[in-house]
Design an enzyme around this catalytic site. Structure first.
Site, mmCIF file in Angstrom:
data_model
loop_
_atom_site.group_PDB
_atom_site.id
_atom_site.type_symbol
_atom_site.label_atom_id
_atom_site.label_comp_id
_atom_site.label_asym_id
_atom_site.label_seq_id
_atom_site.Cartn_x
_atom_site.Cartn_y
_atom_site.Cartn_z
ATOM 1 N N VAL A 118 23.350 55.706 23.414
ATOM 2 C CA VAL A 118 24.702 55.732 23.510
ATOM 3 C C VAL A 118 25.302 56.024 24.384
ATOM 4 O O VAL A 118 27.176 55.774 24.146
ATOM 5 C CB VAL A 118 25.127 55.549 21.473
ATOM 6 N N TYR A 119 25.106 57.093 25.325
ATOM 7 C CA TYR A 119 26.252 57.517 26.051
ATOM 8 C C TYR A 119 26.219 56.442 26.990
ATOM 9 O O TYR A 119 26.066 56.087 28.225
ATOM 10 C CB TYR A 119 25.260 58.229 27.113
#
Length: 345
Positions: free
Chosen positions: A61-62
């Site tokens: 998700v980064y």
């Protein structure tokens, strides 16, 4: 650089590791962490490896996978020299199977992460959050399968409560599946909740803590102090709401103690704050971040020296808060304390 066992595993990890959340930064949160491109990332990786920091942490998700992609490019040609830690479970899209820890989601998430990272295995794979909609047997058996296939080497969790971890470990124990050995947690001088349940669990069950946000979402960088407004360029203006709240008096009490000890040791405030964490029970590695070379070199200076027992005691006292029930009697009453003595470092 000191190396420690990751929980009750044979994997040795550096006491400081590098968080790649700044790599490829985009979106309302990650763009404020940093926007490190591939060339800059290679330089930061160079500095880390020179200092003995060989563990790099990221997540799918980064920046929508960009962090993994940039990290993969930055370590290209030297994969055997590094350890990669990444995470999955949080939503990466709006589809029904774009979130969680189902068998379908985990297998797909691992395949995509391997492709973005440009590797055939992940050294430490962690679930980014507990998925209450998927049976723990499905989750743990899938991770065990991925370990047996050689795609994952070690597994762990992040942002789980104690009962969620124990339920998962019980399933692994019952069926002979691979156990969690890592717990990536928020822990800092202004956020010591980890100590109440998760630290005793970690020591009892053999989970090593990988500490994220050791500077309390930027509050312990030395730029925040009693009687002074938040600096103009502080990331806290944009990211404070993403982290746990901190009462002003607790923050300033801790900062006052850090500043005093900084003067005594000739170390910076963040170096003192990180060094305190390395002395805590169950901590295997503290994840440091940096948007540039100067920040990285400063954070690397947090190890290679030790606080005195007296200095640690002062930081302990400044950061202490009343624990919630049923924990508070252990700290107040001799009878409870005798049954549950403090954990050894």
């Amino acid at each position: 650089m000191e190396y420690r066992s990751l929980g009750q595993s044979g994997l040795k990890v550096p006491v400081l590791s590098f968080g790649a959340g700044t790599f490829g930064g985009s979106g309302p949160l990650f763009s404020h962490w940093g926007t490190t491109d591939v060339e800059e990332a290679r330089r930061l990786v160079d500095i880390c490896l020179e200092a003995g920091v060989n563990l790099f942490d990221t997540a799918d998700v980064y920046s929508n996978g960009a962090s993994e992609e940039v990290l993969g490019q930055a370590i290209k040609g030297r994969r055997d020299a590094v350890l990669i830690s990444t995470k999955a479970s949080l939503p990466t899209g709006d589809g029904a199977n774009d979130w969680g820890s189902s068998r379908s989601r985990l297998i797909g998430a691992v395949e995509k992460a391997l492709k973005r990272l440009g590797t055939d295995h992940i050294d430490i794979f962690q679930l980014h959050a507990f998925d209450a909609s998927t049976p723990v047997e499905e989750v743990v058996s899938t991770l065990d399968q991925l370990v047996n296939e050689g795609k994952l080497r070690y597994i762990g969790v992040s942002n789980f409560s104690g009962w969620q971890i124990m339920k998962s470990l019980a399933a692994a124990e019952k069926h002979g599946w691979t156990r969690y050995v890592a717990n990536q947690v928020y822990y800092s001088l202004i956020g010591r909740d980890y100590e109440w349940d998760l630290m005793p669990l970690g020591q009892d069950q053999g989970l090593g803590a990988l500490v994220w946000s050791p500077l309390g979402w930027g509050r312990l960088t030395g730029k925040v102090s009693r009687g002074k407004p938040l600096p103009e360029g502080s990331r806290l203006h944009e990211t404070a709401d993403f982290g746990p709240p901190v009462e002003d008096e607790l923050l300033y009490r801790v900062v006052d103690a850090l500043q005093e000890i900084s003067g005594e040791t000739s170390k910076t405030v963040p170096q003192v704050a990180i060094n305190w964490l390395t002395s805590r029970p169950t901590v295997s590695s503290v994840i440091i971040g940096a948007r540039n070379e100067e920040q990285l070199r400063q954070n690397l200076g947090a190890v290679g020296w030790s606080l005195t027992d007296g200095q640690i005691a002062r930081l302990d006292a400044a950061s202490a808060v009343t624990a919630p029930y049923p924990h508070f009697p252990y700290r107040r009453q001799e009878g409870f304390a005798r049954l549950n003595p403090p954990l050894a470092g």
